[in-house]
Design a protein around this motif. Structure first.
Motif, short mmCIF file in Angstrom:
data_model
loop_
_atom_site.label_atom_id
_atom_site.label_comp_id
_atom_site.label_asym_id
_atom_site.label_seq_id
_atom_site.Cartn_x
_atom_site.Cartn_y
_atom_site.Cartn_z
N GLU A 51 -8.34 -7.49 -3.42
CA GLU A 51 -7.10 -6.73 -3.61
C GLU A 51 -6.34 -7.35 -4.78
N PHE A 109 4.27 1.09 1.94
CA PHE A 109 4.16 0.11 3.01
C PHE A 109 3.97 -1.30 2.43
N ALA A 113 2.62 -4.75 2.83
CA ALA A 113 1.67 -5.51 3.66
C ALA A 113 1.92 -7.01 3.57
N PRO A 118 -0.58 -11.38 14.87
CA PRO A 118 -1.04 -10.12 15.45
C PRO A 118 -1.80 -9.25 14.45
N SER A 119 -2.54 -8.32 14.98
CA SER A 119 -3.29 -7.38 14.16
C SER A 119 -2.32 -6.60 13.27
N GLY A 120 -2.67 -6.45 12.00
CA GLY A 120 -1.83 -5.71 11.07
C GLY A 120 -0.75 -6.56 10.42
N SER A 121 -0.76 -7.88 10.67
CA SER A 121 0.30 -8.73 10.11
C SER A 121 0.05 -9.13 8.66
N GLY A 122 -1.13 -8.81 8.13
CA GLY A 122 -1.39 -9.07 6.71
C GLY A 122 -2.34 -10.22 6.43
N LYS A 123 -2.97 -10.76 7.47
CA LYS A 123 -3.85 -11.92 7.32
C LYS A 123 -5.00 -11.61 6.38
N SER A 124 -5.66 -10.49 6.68
CA SER A 124 -6.81 -10.09 5.88
C SER A 124 -6.39 -9.78 4.44
N THR A 125 -5.27 -9.12 4.29
CA THR A 125 -4.78 -8.78 2.95
C THR A 125 -4.52 -10.05 2.15
N TYR A 172 0.89 -1.17 0.00
CA TYR A 172 0.00 0.00 0.00
C TYR A 172 0.93 1.21 0.00
P1 ADP Z 1 -4.52 -8.21 9.67
O1 ADP Z 1 -5.67 -8.82 8.92
O2 ADP Z 1 -3.44 -9.20 10.00
O3 ADP Z 1 -4.97 -7.45 10.88
P2 ADP Z 1 -4.37 -6.50 7.39
O4 ADP Z 1 -4.12 -7.43 6.26
O5 ADP Z 1 -5.76 -5.99 7.58
O6 ADP Z 1 -3.82 -7.15 8.73
O7 ADP Z 1 -3.42 -5.25 7.25
C1 ADP Z 1 -2.01 -5.38 7.08
C2 ADP Z 1 -1.41 -4.03 7.06
O8 ADP Z 1 -1.77 -3.36 5.86
C3 ADP Z 1 -1.87 -3.14 8.21
O9 ADP Z 1 -0.77 -2.38 8.63
C4 ADP Z 1 -2.92 -2.24 7.57
O10 ADP Z 1 -3.00 -1.00 8.20
C5 ADP Z 1 -2.42 -2.13 6.13
N1 ADP Z 1 -3.53 -1.95 5.19
C6 ADP Z 1 -4.54 -2.82 4.97
N2 ADP Z 1 -5.37 -2.35 4.02
C7 ADP Z 1 -4.86 -1.17 3.64
C8 ADP Z 1 -5.26 -0.19 2.69
N3 ADP Z 1 -6.35 -0.34 1.94
N4 ADP Z 1 -4.50 0.91 2.57
C9 ADP Z 1 -3.38 1.07 3.31
N5 ADP Z 1 -2.94 0.19 4.22
C10 ADP Z 1 -3.67 -0.92 4.40
#
Ligand code: ADP
Ligand code: ADP
Length: 229
Positions: free
Chosen positions: A53, A16, A18, A37-44, A13
């Motif tokens: 995405e 950054f 991800a 942990p939160s923010g580790s990229g699981k959702s991405t 992103y």
């Molecule tokens: P998790 O699911 O492990 O909590 P995410 O995959 O949601 O983590 O996010 C991974 C990182 O990417 C986080 O730091 C988040 O802030 C960043 N991020 C996720 N989506 C976006 C986006 N659309 N734009 C910018 N940063 C993003």
């Protein structure tokens, strides 16, 4: 017998990173729990598989189809891959039955009577056939999430992706959703689940993938994972 093959996957992103060079292979029928942990990229990671995405580097191959920048394979992939989100994402102005019928009719050209039959089949499976004519707002969170699962199943996916499906629920409703997921796992569905529910992971996962800072830092069987000090 691989259904998902991910090689050196990268997602940024802006500046950054991800996802940093993720490798992951999923076999047909395998149940994977992704934690970290939160923010580790699981959702991405999950969202890249479902084309919510678009990745910046590396490869994702789902059931033999390479996911690349060409938008035209989005539909093909969404047909194979069902997704359940943290928030239920049901259409509030449609009944439960209509929510489940919509995508098969609109995206796959399924006949209305067949879409209805399918919807009732899966609503019965998640144990809420009696709620079919209600609206989402009339159901509890746990019931709505089970509708979301039924709705995804109505597309007859080969893979189900779950992104923290119980995180938005009141504690007393968590188990009714997990039970549905356990059942699905028992039927051989290929599942990738982002969840903090370690009981579910221990009971159901064939493999636990632990992520941190955009990387897979550990992959292990639950037995090894939970045996650590
Ligand atoms: P998790 O699911 O492990 O909590 P995410 O995959 O949601 O983590 O996010 C991974 C990182 O990417 C986080 O730091 C988040 O802030 C960043 N991020 C996720 N989506 C976006 C986006 N659309 N734009 C910018 N940063 C993003
Ligand atoms: P979840 O925990 O369900 O992944 P998030 O709160 O991480 O939900 O993300 C919700 C939405 O916000 C997603 O579409 C994600 O891409 C986006 N997002 C997350 N982090 C950022 C960020 N730092 N900048 C912009 N968008 C973000």
């Amino acid at each position: 017998n691989q259904i998902i093959k991910i090689e050196r996957l990268e997602k940024r992103y802006g500046h950054f990173t991800a996802l940093n060079l993720i490798n992951l292979t999923v076999r047909r029928g395998e149940r994977i729990v992704i934690c970290g942990p939160s923010g580790s990229g699981k959702s991405t990671l999950i969202r890249c598989i479902n084309r919510i995405e678009e990745h910046d580097g590396g490869r994702i191959v789902v059931d033999g189809v390479e996911l690349d920048g060409k938008l035209k394979n989005i539909d093909a992939i969404r047909r194979e891959v069902g997704m359940v989100f943290q928030s239920f994402n049901l259409f509030p102005h449609l009944t439960i039955l209509e929510n489940c019928m919509l995508a098969p009719i609109q995206a796959r050209g399924v006949a209305k009577y067949e879409a209805r039959e399918r919807a009732m089949h899966f609503l019965t499976k998640v144990r809420i056939p009696d709620q079919a004519d209600k609206y989402p707002g009339q159901l509890s969170g746990g019931q709505q999430q089970r509708v979301a699962i039924a709705r995804a199943l109505c597309m007859q996916p080969k893979i189900m992706l779950f992104d923290e499906p119980t995180s938005a629920l009141d504690p007393e409703m968590v188990n009714e959703v997990l039970d549905t997921m356990v059942e699905l796992a028992g039927e051989g569905m290929t599942m990738l689940c982002v969840t903090h529910e370690m009981g579910f992971a221990k009971e159901v996962a064939d493999r636990i993938v632990f992520m941190d800072k955009g990387e897979v830092i550990e992959e292990s069987a639950p037995k090894e994972f939970f045996a650590r000090p």
